[in-house]
Scaffold this active site. Structure first.
Site, mmCIF file in Angstrom:
data_model
loop_
_atom_site.group_PDB
_atom_site.id
_atom_site.type_symbol
_atom_site.label_atom_id
_atom_site.label_comp_id
_atom_site.label_asym_id
_atom_site.label_seq_id
_atom_site.Cartn_x
_atom_site.Cartn_y
_atom_site.Cartn_z
ATOM 1 N NE ARG A 38 1.857 4.474 1.049
ATOM 2 C CZ ARG A 38 1.666 3.579 2.024
ATOM 3 N NH1 ARG A 38 1.147 2.397 1.749
ATOM 4 N NH2 ARG A 38 1.972 3.870 3.268
ATOM 5 C CG HIS A 97 -4.322 1.338 1.756
ATOM 6 N ND1 HIS A 97 -3.683 2.450 1.277
ATOM 7 C CD2 HIS A 97 -3.369 0.634 2.423
ATOM 8 C CE1 HIS A 97 -2.411 2.432 1.645
ATOM 9 N NE2 HIS A 97 -2.194 1.323 2.334
ATOM 10 C CD GLU A 145 -5.031 4.331 -1.281
ATOM 11 O OE1 GLU A 145 -5.118 4.482 -0.056
ATOM 12 O OE2 GLU A 145 -4.270 3.520 -1.811
HETATM 13 C C1 GLV Z 1 0.249 0.840 4.898
HETATM 14 O O1 GLV Z 1 0.031 1.029 3.748
HETATM 15 C C2 GLV Z 1 1.457 1.204 5.543
HETATM 16 O O2 GLV Z 1 2.308 1.875 4.935
HETATM 17 O O3 GLV Z 1 1.606 0.844 6.711
#
Ligand code: GLV
Length: 333
Positions: free
Chosen positions: A245, A293, A274
């Site tokens: 994250r 991401h 983001e």
């Molecule tokens: C992606 O970042 C997730 O948490 O699945």
């Protein structure tokens, strides 16, 4: 009339984006699904209005599900997110209100670990720069000292957070002939035995690793764990990888560390905010590799995540505990 009566008996689910694979068909077979058709997350007012009548919510990590929204969702039984991380959801508020929160762990472990490794390999061997060089017509000859990168084999990888994804990364590292250190909440004797990784405290891991890869959830404790001090402890040749994250990293500190070459490079799939703005100063740095991401974004995994999220919502609305529930206390009573 019959349709109305039948419709009334079916639970009503709001889904914040159209989902890959067959998940929506599965959902529609057993519930009335209202699916937000936009490419961007639904605006807060739309979400708030949908939650007035929804029995279930299937959401993504881009949807902020806070206490205020939950408090005004009188029928809501479940918030089912299509992600393993659930830092976007106020789980305490949901628990107080008796709303189950479900996530999708496990299914994305290997896919995400593959991607963390792809970032590590690409940054170490300067793949993006190599590609740009060719496309820009700057490949003039073979040259002994051109685009030299770092070896992966024989290097030390420091894994911060030895959960399922951290362990899957450690397994790959072993195959690549790396020495693996880890820092986690506790010792993991089984992983040490199986994967040959060694525990280290945070500072020792930072100062001994050639690559540092983050696999932590975002919590108040992990927020900005990678700050000026952490980057200052890393080797000047080190490469930092983040597929977890964004806010685990103080991005201003990362910018300073990269711009001053305090560390050699970073490869990140997540950002503090983001999507990252086009003019974010980090994007001017050649020693940053960034992706939007997508670590869990394989066809099979995203379909499976969507199916799981739908299944969890259906389970909770039927009064069952979802197979992956992060606040099981809701079902204890
Ligand atoms: C992606 O970042 C997730 O948490 O699945």
């Amino acid at each position: 009339m019959l349709a109305r009566i039948m419709g009334k008996s079916r639970p009503r689910v709001y889904v914040t984006r159209t989902l890959p694979g067959a998940a929506l068909e599965t959902l529609r077979a057993r519930a009335d699904a209202d699916v937000w058709q936009g490419e961007e997350p639904p605006p807060r007012a739309e979400l708030a209005s949908a939650l007035q009548t929804a029995d279930g919510l299937v959401c993504l990590l881009t949807d902020v599900i806070d206490a205020e929204l939950l408090a005004d969702a009188p029928r809501l039984r479940v918030v089912s997110t299509m992600a393993v991380g659930y830092d976007n959801i106020d789980v305490d508020a949901a628990t107080r209100l008796g709303v189950a929160v479900a996530n999708t762990p496990g299914v994305l472990t290997e896919t995400t670990a593959d991607f963390a490794f792809a970032l590590l390999l690409s940054a170490a061997r300067r793949l993006p720069e190599g590609e740009r060089t060719v496309r820009e017509g700057l490949w003039t000859t073979w040259s002994p000292a051109f685009l030299l990168g770092r070896d992966i084999h024989g290097a030390t990888l420091g894994i911060v957070g030895l959960g399922a994804i951290g362990r899957a990364v450690a397994r790959r590292a072993r195959g690549f002939g790396m020495d693996v250190l880890y820092h986690s909440r506790g010792r993991n004797a089984e992983a040490e035995e199986e994967l040959g990784c060694r525990p280290a405290d945070f500072d020792a891991l930072l100062s001994s690793s050639d690559f540092v890869s983050v696999h932590l959830p975002l919590t108040p404790e992990t927020r900005h764990m990678f700050d000026d001090d952490a980057f200052a402890r890393m080797k000047p040749t080190a490469i930092f990888v983040n597929t977890a994250r964004g806010p685990v990293v103080d991005e201003a500190a990362l910018l300073r560390a990269l711009a001053t070459k305090r560390i050699a490079g970073a490869a990140i799939d997540v950002a503090e905010v983001e999507p990252m703005a086009k003019f974010d100063p980090l994007l001017r740095l050649p020693n940053l590799l960034v992706t939007p991401h997508i670590a869990s974004a394989s066809v099979a995994t995203r379909s499976r995540m969507a199916e799981m999220a739908v299944e969890h919502a259906l389970q909770a609305m039927a009064g069952e505990r979802p197979s992956h529930c992060v606040n099981t206390q809701v079902f204890d009573a």
